[in-house]
Scaffold this motif. Structure first.
Motif, PDB file in Angstrom:
ATOM      1  N   ASP A 179       2.191 -14.631  -6.039  1.00  0.00           N
ATOM      2  CA  ASP A 179       1.302 -14.177  -7.107  1.00  0.00           C
ATOM      3  C   ASP A 179       1.133 -12.658  -7.091  1.00  0.00           C
ATOM      4  N   GLY A 180       1.127 -12.074  -5.890  1.00  0.00           N
ATOM      5  CA  GLY A 180       0.891 -10.644  -5.797  1.00  0.00           C
ATOM      6  C   GLY A 180       2.182  -9.857  -5.884  1.00  0.00           C
ATOM      7  N   LYS A 181       2.121  -8.697  -6.493  1.00  0.00           N
ATOM      8  CA  LYS A 181       3.287  -7.843  -6.592  1.00  0.00           C
ATOM      9  C   LYS A 181       3.387  -7.011  -5.333  1.00  0.00           C
ATOM     10  N   LYS A 182       4.614  -6.887  -4.829  1.00  0.00           N
ATOM     11  CA  LYS A 182       4.850  -6.218  -3.543  1.00  0.00           C
ATOM     12  C   LYS A 182       4.373  -4.774  -3.575  1.00  0.00           C
ATOM     13  N   VAL A 183       4.759  -4.026  -4.594  1.00  0.00           N
ATOM     14  CA  VAL A 183       4.413  -2.606  -4.642  1.00  0.00           C
ATOM     15  C   VAL A 183       2.896  -2.432  -4.676  1.00  0.00           C
ATOM     16  N   ASP A 184       2.231  -3.240  -5.471  1.00  0.00           N
ATOM     17  CA  ASP A 184       0.771  -3.126  -5.559  1.00  0.00           C
ATOM     18  C   ASP A 184       0.111  -3.495  -4.235  1.00  0.00           C
ATOM     19  N   LEU A 185       0.613  -4.561  -3.588  1.00  0.00           N
ATOM     20  CA  LEU A 185       0.045  -4.979  -2.305  1.00  0.00           C
ATOM     21  C   LEU A 185       0.182  -3.878  -1.257  1.00  0.00           C
ATOM     22  N   VAL A 186       1.390  -3.298  -1.157  1.00  0.00           N
ATOM     23  CA  VAL A 186       1.630  -2.263  -0.151  1.00  0.00           C
ATOM     24  C   VAL A 186       0.799  -1.021  -0.460  1.00  0.00           C
ATOM     25  N   CYS A 187       0.755  -0.634  -1.724  1.00  0.00           N
ATOM     26  CA  CYS A 187      -0.017   0.561  -2.097  1.00  0.00           C
ATOM     27  C   CYS A 187      -1.497   0.383  -1.763  1.00  0.00           C
ATOM     28  N   ASP A 188      -2.033  -0.783  -2.099  1.00  0.00           N
ATOM     29  CA  ASP A 188      -3.457  -1.025  -1.823  1.00  0.00           C
ATOM     30  C   ASP A 188      -3.731  -1.070  -0.328  1.00  0.00           C
ATOM     31  N   ALA A 189      -2.864  -1.751   0.426  1.00  0.00           N
ATOM     32  CA  ALA A 189      -3.068  -1.847   1.872  1.00  0.00           C
ATOM     33  C   ALA A 189      -2.935  -0.490   2.543  1.00  0.00           C
ATOM     34  N   MET A 190      -1.931   0.279   2.153  1.00  0.00           N
ATOM     35  CA  MET A 190      -1.736   1.609   2.730  1.00  0.00           C
ATOM     36  C   MET A 190      -2.901   2.524   2.385  1.00  0.00           C
ATOM     37  N   ARG A 191      -3.379   2.446   1.143  1.00  0.00           N
ATOM     38  CA  ARG A 191      -4.484   3.314   0.739  1.00  0.00           C
ATOM     39  C   ARG A 191      -5.748   2.980   1.524  1.00  0.00           C
ATOM     40  N   ALA A 192      -5.984   1.695   1.713  1.00  0.00           N
ATOM     41  CA  ALA A 192      -7.168   1.308   2.492  1.00  0.00           C
ATOM     42  C   ALA A 192      -7.063   1.810   3.925  1.00  0.00           C
ATOM     43  N   ALA A 193      -5.871   1.721   4.518  1.00  0.00           N
ATOM     44  CA  ALA A 193      -5.687   2.190   5.893  1.00  0.00           C
ATOM     45  C   ALA A 193      -5.868   3.697   5.984  1.00  0.00           C
ATOM     46  N   MET A 194      -5.303   4.443   5.038  1.00  0.00           N
ATOM     47  CA  MET A 194      -5.412   5.903   5.078  1.00  0.00           C
ATOM     48  C   MET A 194      -6.843   6.364   4.832  1.00  0.00           C
ATOM     49  N   GLU A 195      -7.554   5.701   3.932  1.00  0.00           N
ATOM     50  CA  GLU A 195      -8.959   6.059   3.699  1.00  0.00           C
ATOM     51  C   GLU A 195      -9.808   5.752   4.914  1.00  0.00           C
ATOM     52  N   ASN A 196      -9.402   4.739   5.675  1.00  0.00           N
ATOM     53  CA  ASN A 196     -10.132   4.394   6.892  1.00  0.00           C
ATOM     54  C   ASN A 196      -9.853   5.390   8.019  1.00  0.00           C
ATOM     55  N   ILE A 197      -8.606   5.881   8.090  1.00  0.00           N
ATOM     56  CA  ILE A 197      -8.239   6.790   9.185  1.00  0.00           C
ATOM     57  C   ILE A 197      -8.733   8.202   8.905  1.00  0.00           C
ATOM     58  N   ASN A 198      -8.285   8.802   7.830  1.00  0.00           N
ATOM     59  CA  ASN A 198      -8.661  10.175   7.495  1.00  0.00           C
ATOM     60  C   ASN A 198      -8.363  10.411   6.023  1.00  0.00           C
ATOM     61  N   PRO A 199      -9.345  10.186   5.147  1.00  0.00           N
ATOM     62  CA  PRO A 199      -9.073  10.330   3.715  1.00  0.00           C
ATOM     63  C   PRO A 199      -8.744  11.762   3.304  1.00  0.00           C
ATOM     64  N   HIS A 200      -9.233  12.740   4.058  1.00  0.00           N
ATOM     65  CA  HIS A 200      -8.954  14.130   3.685  1.00  0.00           C
ATOM     66  C   HIS A 200      -7.513  14.495   4.024  1.00  0.00           C
ATOM     67  N   LYS A 201      -7.054  14.109   5.208  1.00  0.00           N
ATOM     68  CA  LYS A 201      -5.696  14.445   5.623  1.00  0.00           C
ATOM     69  C   LYS A 201      -4.662  13.763   4.728  1.00  0.00           C
ATOM     70  N   TYR A 202      -4.902  12.496   4.395  1.00  0.00           N
ATOM     71  CA  TYR A 202      -3.920  11.724   3.634  1.00  0.00           C
ATOM     72  C   TYR A 202      -4.243  11.703   2.150  1.00  0.00           C
ATOM     73  N   CYS A 203      -4.902  12.759   1.684  1.00  0.00           N
ATOM     74  CA  CYS A 203      -5.318  12.786   0.278  1.00  0.00           C
ATOM     75  C   CYS A 203      -4.122  12.650  -0.656  1.00  0.00           C
ATOM     76  N   LEU A 204      -3.068  13.425  -0.403  1.00  0.00           N
ATOM     77  CA  LEU A 204      -1.901  13.373  -1.285  1.00  0.00           C
ATOM     78  C   LEU A 204      -1.232  12.002  -1.245  1.00  0.00           C
ATOM     79  N   SER A 205      -1.195  11.373  -0.080  1.00  0.00           N
ATOM     80  CA  SER A 205      -0.606  10.037   0.021  1.00  0.00           C
ATOM     81  C   SER A 205      -1.444   9.009  -0.724  1.00  0.00           C
ATOM     82  N   ILE A 206      -2.779   9.197  -0.681  1.00  0.00           N
ATOM     83  CA  ILE A 206      -3.666   8.281  -1.424  1.00  0.00           C
ATOM     84  C   ILE A 206      -3.405   8.416  -2.921  1.00  0.00           C
ATOM     85  N   LEU A 207      -3.239   9.659  -3.373  1.00  0.00           N
ATOM     86  CA  LEU A 207      -2.920   9.855  -4.792  1.00  0.00           C
ATOM     87  C   LEU A 207      -1.581   9.195  -5.139  1.00  0.00           C
ATOM     88  N   THR A 208      -0.602   9.322  -4.244  1.00  0.00           N
ATOM     89  CA  THR A 208       0.708   8.703  -4.486  1.00  0.00           C
ATOM     90  C   THR A 208       0.590   7.191  -4.581  1.00  0.00           C
TER      91      THR A 208
END
Length: 1332
Positions: free
Chosen positions: A812-841
């Motif tokens: 049911d879930g799309k791979k790209v959306d799943l990975v993007c959401d999971a990665m964004r949640a992990a980066m926001e949890n670790i350091n949202p300022h450092k990974y700001c550009l990756s979060i935007l990506t």
């Protein structure tokens, strides 16, 4: 990077023969050795160790009895079945060994010093005592005689035009007089025997003669051709030695030269000029060179040296050295020391002319030795990351070691060198898995030097850094140190003097145990020795290797291999038998190696390289012959393998087709490997890759992806085989080593989707680990940009084992959306300022890019005043965002947020002119909020949102809203914005209905009108579409008068009659126009007989039965009869023509098979008599018209489609047209069943029995005709041929071509349904039993 490894030794001691041996020759067909002495000639068989023949030349008077005579040459003549012998006294004798007859075919009075036969044995050359050369044919007929010394240079004399003459050159400190100095020629070497030396080129077209010039006293080399014409004379070379050998491949002539401080082997070209050299590892005047010998394939040069007497009572030795060249460097690979006194003195040496790496040695004490070598790569055997992937190369008393894990150093350079006191003969690495970097070296003095890796207390002087060292470099290389030297203790020291290579196949099996093989002197047996390190009292003392135990094996062991994991040892005998050596058992058992079926394993041919490997859970012996035949146990799986290596679970091979193949052995079998190798011309995905011609495997770096290949010239190439790369990446991903996997994939261009697709569940559970290990914004962004929905484990990188269970992702879930959401949640949890550009990506890369959220985040960054250390500024974020998204698209999305500050920020980064967007933004700011948003949405073409905002602006903006709704067809969306009882709702509905009327959708338009209360418009719409029930309902709502209702009924009845709906028209006329007579007439016209009778009896108008009903029934019966006659006639005519067409088609196909496709006059004949044409003819004839058809109007196009299947005789698609027409006839007749049944009932009712029976009989006959003909028309063959072309074992190229052509020409894809027969429903009831 290969060494020569001793395969086996054959020894024949104390041959019982008179005198002393002088020379040796071979009888290759018989496998025997001819030995000449001062007494005569003997023939020995070294395998059976017996003397076959003995011929005394003394008894016949060819040799003197006092032993002063000498045989100067022996040659086995294959075509004459005899042996040619030349004596120093001048006799040339033919000896027949089978009859022992001797024939003197010629005699030279001055004596013979050299007899040399050409390689093809067509010519023989004799050097006489009068310094002449005599050339004779193989029948000993003299051709020509020349003086051995010639004043002329030869036919290839150089032409000088004066440029570069010595007189014109600058001579430095020597002055001008140096140009006119007469060159002084040095005399021959003191130890030169002044005998001429003769050598032939491999093809027999030229020969070279080295002689001492009587005028200068120096040696010269002259080259003559086969016609005995002098070609060239060598340039003056000081200190030129007597040894001479022409390379069989023809490029160089080898000789020796004494220089002031060294002794070289030099090479001459055919024109007499020097071309290269290498230095022998001896001091000046230390040794003399007795001979140079090239082996048959020109790869090994044997140098026979002998010590010169320098001191009294010193022990003199002779040496046989084997030299090879690689990358323009000469390597000393083997050194065999012999004694120069007693029985072990060498008297003759020669290479085998058939087996390239077999060397024959004859010693003075009637002692014969035969050595077989083969090429091998000495590499470390470890499979863990601590193994440095070492490869050792022997070069004299140096061992050149390259650690490929750390650096790829091309030969002749290396990572480090091991310096030994004596020339090295063999190198072996430890078989212990954890000590695979340790190595042992066996030198010519039978001393083993053990080098171990680890911390050394002091710098080892015997280990020197190679290409990786130098000033200013920090060396991270772990180099070994000399642990200890061990002397091998022999019980009989005489053996070593007679045979310097007593031990072969030395293997370091355990930390203190070596395995070695020696051979019996009297029988075909081998002895397997355990060499154990004896304990020493002091560390400095030289150690000793004692033979702790020995096992005798029946047969000659030619290879020994061990498996470091299973500790199995496999022995191969000369006959190909494989034995298993249980070296750890107390009894040291040697037993046959058996396959799973319990049968002994035996190679069909002896293999020079053997390995042990686990294949599908079974331990197998792998072997490669010198003829490139590859065996797994006793099964030959390939015949074009040039090299192979076993690493971990992989088998890597290079082939003659210039490919490198890699197979996973874990779940493989012999059959799968055989199939994979046999289909090497087909791309096997990750298993196969192209390599440079002649590539051979050097080594594989364990736990890495590097495969080292060596080219024929000697240079190295590192490739990352896709199978190794993917296997290593999968291992890293299984161990959650994401950083190593990512770096490897990035470097080797492996799609990064594999990180997720290898195991989606594990990856999503460890996303935070992935982010922490990568720890690079750029690398994470790279990962995002490569993401796609494709599962690369199914497309690009399928797993090697099909049975591998892949954890599938959520469907049911799309791979790209799943990975993007999971990665964004992990980066926001670790350091949202450092990974700001990756979060935007992660927002941008989603299936539907979340650009509004991205812009909002950028806008928030602009508002954050206090900067965080790792934070990214809004300007940087926006600049990065413009790399991912088109600036105009970003501007539009920013405008869609209705945030003008954000719009200005994006617009400043774009290429837009401020004069364009600033007035536009200022105008928007002045508008009311809803109208402002309407304007923005309209500008962005978001019309649904636009009408939503405009509907909130008030009733004065409704006309503008209605126009937009009409322009953009937004009726359904607009109706949701207004209540159903509002005037706006009605206006929109009316506009919607009018739009549907324009689209000729009258019924939906009428429904829309009726729903909003526009009954007049609804009535018009229902009238237009003929929906009489809805029209009458609407008329009732309009309260029409009786007359208006009757007029409406008649109008509806007329439209229904046009649509052939007679029953509906009759109902309208009867009920709303009260005209039952007209209704009866319409029912009769529509063949609704029973309904017509119902109205007649309802209104009691029985007169209509006679006046109208009965005549109509009889007329209808006649029409049916005529129609059935027409259908039957048409059906029969088309069927007959179809059979003719098919017969002509078969004849044309037969003509096409026997001859080519008809052209010219014959094709005209075919086009006139049949419907069969070639595909090219048809396409050429109709392609132009079809291209015109495509450009016509839709009406003409439909007309052309109808005409496509022409029934004209001879048209290309006549068969299809006939099938289509027959199909229509059958289906038309099938549809009449219901009508015929109804008319039969009324015919019986009104007593028209004869007409009824006639019609029933005619209809039955027509149906029966069609039912019988169906199998004949729609045959099974034609149905199959329409689906697939004719293929199979009985097909020929012509038949397959014809079937494809037939399919292409006669069966277009859209007409395939014509080959399906129509169905006749036999269950339909149409007969009236009362008429039977």
């Amino acid at each position: 990077m290969r060494n020569l490894k001793l395969l086996r030794t054959l020894e024949f001691r104390d041959i019982q023969a008179p005198g002393k041996p002088h020379c040796i020759s071979l009888r290759t067909e018989q496998g025997t050795v001819l030995i000449g002495s001062e007494r005569g000639l003997i023939e020995v068989d070294p395998v059976t160790r017996e003397v076959k023949n003995e011929i005394s030349l003394v008894a016949e008077g060819f040799l003197p009895e006092d032993g002063s005579g000498c045989i100067v040459g022996i040659q086995d003549l294959l075509d004459q079945e005899s042996v040619c012998v030349a004596t120093a006294s001048g006799d040339v004798i033919l000896c027949n060994l089978s009859t022992h007859q001797l024939e003197c075919v010629g005699s030279v009075a001055s004596g013979i010093s050299v007899m040399s036969w050409s390689p093809d044995q067509e010519l023989v050359l004799l050097a006489t005592g009068q310094q002449t050369l005599i050339m004779m044919t193989k029948d000993f007929e003299p051709i020509m005689e020349h003086q051995i010394h010639q004043d002329d240079f030869g036919e290839s004399k150089f032409i000088s035009v004066g440029w570069g003459r010595k007189e014109t050159q600058f001579h430095g400190s020597e002055g001008r007089q140096a140009a006119f100095q007469v060159q002084m020629h040095e005399s021959a070497l003191p130890w030169d025997d002044h005998r001429p030396q003769v050598t032939w080129r491999g093809d027999g077209q030229f020969f070279a003669v080295s002689v001492v010039c009587p005028e200068t006293g120096a040696r010269k080399v002259r080259v003559w051709n086969r016609e005995f014409a002098l070609q060239s004379t060598s340039e003056p070379v000081a200190g030129l030695g007597p040894a001479l050998a022409w390379k069989p491949s023809g490029s160089l002539i080898a000789s020796t030269q004494d220089k002031p401080n060294q002794q070289d082997v030099v090479f001459f070209e055919k024109n007499g000029l020097l071309h290269g050299h290498f230095t022998l590892p001896f001091l000046k005047d230390e040794v003399k060179v007795n001979g140079l010998l090239w082996n048959a394939d020109s790869t090994v040069l044997a140098v026979w040296l002998e010590d010169l007497q320098r001191e009294e009572n010193s022990t003199l030795k002779a040496y046989v050295q084997l030299w090879t060249v690689g990358n323009y460097h000469w390597y000393l690979k083997q050194s065999l020391p012999f004694s120069t006194c007693g029985k072990s003195k060498i008297v003759s040496l020669m290479w085998d002319p058939v087996t390239p790496y077999r060397l024959h040695v004859l010693c003075q004490g009637w002692h014969y030795l035969c050595y077989d070598w083969h090429w091998t790569t000495d590499r470390s055997l470890g499979d863990n990351s601590s193994d440095m992937a070492n490869v050792a190369v022997i070069d004299g008393n140096r061992v050149l070691v390259t650690a490929f894990r750390q650096s790829v150093v091309p030969p002749p350079m290396c990572s480090y060198r091991l310096l030994l006191p004596h020339p090295v003969n063999q190198v072996m690495f430890s078989a212990h898995p954890k000590k695979s970097n340790d190595l042992a070296v066996l030198d010519a003095s039978n001393q083993i030097s053990v080098y171990k890796c680890g911390d050394s207390p002091s710098v080892d002087p015997t280990v020197k850094l190679g290409a990786v060292g130098g000033n200013g470099f920090n060396i991270s290389l772990r180099i070994p140190h000399l642990e200890k030297n061990y002397k091998i203790h022999f019980e009989n020291s005489e053996d070593q003097e007679v045979n310097p290579l007593k031990l072969s196949l030395l293997t370091w099996i355990q930390e203190d145990v070596f395995l070695a093989v020696s051979y019996s002197q009297s029988s075909p047996q081998s002895v397997l020795h355990h060499l154990t390190m004896a304990p020493c009292e002091t560390d400095d003392e030289q150690g000793q290797l004692n033979v702790s135990s020995s096992v005798t094996v029946d047969g000659v062991i030619i290879s020994l291999c061990c498996n470091s994991k299973t500790k199995s040892v496999a022995l191969q005998l000369a006959g190909g038998e494989i034995l298993k050596y249980l070296w750890e058992s107390p009894s040291l058992v040697v037993e046959p190696w058996k396959n799973p079926g319990g049968f002994p394993v035996r190679f069909p041919y002896p293999c020079t390289q053997t390995e042990l490997a686990m294949i599908g859970g079974e331990e197998c012996v792998l072997g490669l012959t010198d003829r490139c035949r590859f065996f797994i146990s006793d099964t030959e799986v390939a015949s074009n393998v040039t090299s192979f290596a076993v690493y971990d679970d992989f088998l890597l091979l290079t082939t003659h087709s210039h490919t490198c193949q890699c197979f996973c052995l874990r779940d493989a079998s012999r059959k799968t490997l055989q199939a994979g190798l046999s289909s090497s011309h087909v791309s096997n995905g990750e298993c196969l890759r192209k390599v440079e011609r002649g590539s051979r495997i050097v080594t594989v770096v364990p736990q890495d992806t590097k495969l080292i290949l060596q080219m024929p010239r000697g240079n190295l190439e590192v490739v990352h085989h896709r199978a190794l790369v993917l296997a290593q990446i999968r291992k890293w991903l299984d161990k959650l080593m994401f950083k190593e996997a990512f770096e490897c994939m990035r470097k080797l261009r492996i799609n990064l989707n594999l990180i997720h697709d290898h195991n989606p569940k594990v990856f999503l559970e460890n996303v935070e680990t992935f982010v922490r290990q990568i720890d690079s914004v750029n690398h994470i962004n790279l990962f995002f940009t490569e993401l796609k929905e494709e599962d690369v484990t199914e497309t690009m990188y399928p797993p090697p084992v099909t049975g591998t269970v892949q954890l599938s992702r959520d469907p049911d879930g799309k791979k790209v959306d799943l990975v993007c959401d999971a990665m964004r949640a992990a980066m926001e949890n670790i350091n949202p300022h450092k990974y700001c550009l990756s979060i935007l990506t992660s927002h941008v890369k989603k299936t539907t890019p979340e650009l509004e959220i991205v812009l909002q985040k950028v806008h928030e960054l602009q508002g954050n005043a206090p900067p965080v250390p790792d934070a990214v500024s809004a300007e940087e974020a926006l600049k990065y965002l413009l790399l991912l998204v088109d600036v105009n698209e970003l501007y539009d999305h920013s405008l869609g947020t209705y945030d003008f500050d954000l719009v200005l920020m994006v617009a400043e980064k774009s290429q837009k002119d401020p004069k364009e967007y600033l007035p536009f933004l200022n105008t928007l700011k002045k508008m009311e909020i809803n109208y402002q948003r309407f304007t923005i949405d309209k500008y962005l073409k978001r019309y649904e949102k636009a009408i939503g905002h405009l509907s909130k602006c008030g009733p004065e903006y409704f006309p503008e809203c209605l126009n937009l709704i009409k322009d953009k067809n937004l009726y359904n969306e607009a109706l949701k914005l207004y209540p159903a009882d509002s005037q706006q709702y009605k206006d929109i509905s009316i506009a919607h209905g009018e739009h549907l009327m324009q689209e000729h959708l009258c019924e939906p338009a009428g429904l829309v009108f009726a729903r909003c209360g526009a009954h007049e418009k609804a009535l018009s719409a229902f009238l237009a579409c003929g929906s009489w029930q809805q029209a009458l309902c609407t008329a009732a709502q309009l309260h029409l008068s009786q007359d208006q209702l009757a007029g409406l009924g008649r109008t509806l009845a007329g439209k229904l009659v046009e649509q052939r709906k007679h029953s509906d028209a009759a109902t309208v006329l009867e009920q709303y126009a009260q005209d039952y007579e007209e209704a009866v007439l319409l029912l009769l016209e529509g063949a609704a007989w029973e309904e017509a009778l119902r109205l007649v009896y309802k209104y009691n108008r029985l007169d209509i039965i006679e006046t109208n009903v009965k005549p109509s029934i009889l007329e209808a019966q006649k029409n049916y009869m005529a129609f059935l006659d027409s259908q039957a006639a048409t059906f029969s005519r088309h069927k007959k023509r179809l059979l003719v067409v098919r017969e002509l088609k078969e004849q044309a196909q037969q003509v096409n098979l026997d001859d080519e496709v008809p052209h010219g006059q014959e094709s005209d004949l075919f086009s006139e008599t049949s419907s069969v044409m070639s595909g090219s003819d048809m396409s050429g004839k109709y392609s132009h018209s079809n291209s015109r058809i495509s450009a016509r109007s839709s009406k003409n196009r439909r007309k052309a489609e109808r005409k496509k299947h022409s029934l004209k005789e001879g048209s290309p698609l006549e068969e299809l047209a006939l099938l289509e027409a027959l199909n229509e006839v059958v289906q038309g007749t099938e549809k009449l069943k219901d009508e015929v049944y109804h008319i039969l009932k009324v015919l019986f009712l009104f007593e028209f029995d004869e007409q009824g029976r006639e019609l029933q009989r005619a209809f039955g006959d027509t149906l029966q005709l069609m039912e019988r003909s169906l199998p004949e028309i729609w045959t099974v063959t034609h149905q199959q041929s329409s689906a697939t072309p004719v293929l199979g074992p009985d097909s020929t190229a012509n038949s397959i071509m014809a079937s494809y052509q037939q399919q292409k020409t006669l069966v277009p894809a859209l007409d395939a349904e014509l080959f399906i027969p129509p169905k006749i429903n036999k269950k339909t009831q149409w007969k009236l039993s009362l008429l039977e």
